[in-house]
Write a protein that holds these residues in place. Structure first.
Motif: not given
Length: 105
Positions: A76-78, A83, A86-87, A90
């Motif tokens: 993740s770019e976060s 982040r 984001d994970m 996902a």
């Protein structure tokens, strides 16, 4: 529990996700067509396990790894909490796709 199994990395980085064979249910075959479908329909990139089995394992069982995926929720770019979010998203997206493949959604 009836449809899936997975390994818990113990010093490794990847988890092997297995679509269990369930009587009366269609078998999930993790071939190139399924991989393409996961990307197109769900935006999820997964790696099939069949190429990770050595030749002798494939000789004993031509279906070795054909119901498995190699997973890593790792990019993740976060940063920080973003982040982690984001994970989490996902994992939720993969879970929804896997459930759909076995007819649970």
């Amino acid at each position: 529990k009836d449809h899936f199994a997975w390994t818990v990395p113990d010093g490794g980085f990847f988890s092997v996700f297995t679509f269990k064979r369930v009587a009366g249910q269609p078998e999930v075959k993790t071939d190139d067509a399924l991989i393409e479908q996961m990307v197109k329909e769900h935006g999820i990139v997964v790696i099939p396990m069949y190429d990770f089995y050595p030749a002798d394992a494939r000789q004993r069982d031509p279906g070795a790894g054909m119901n498995q995926l190699r997973l890593s929720f790792c990019f993740s770019e976060s940063q920080g909490d973003a982040r982690r979010t984001d994970m989490q998203e996902a994992v939720q997206a993969f879970s929804a796709a896997a459930k759909r493949l076995v007819g649970l959604n």
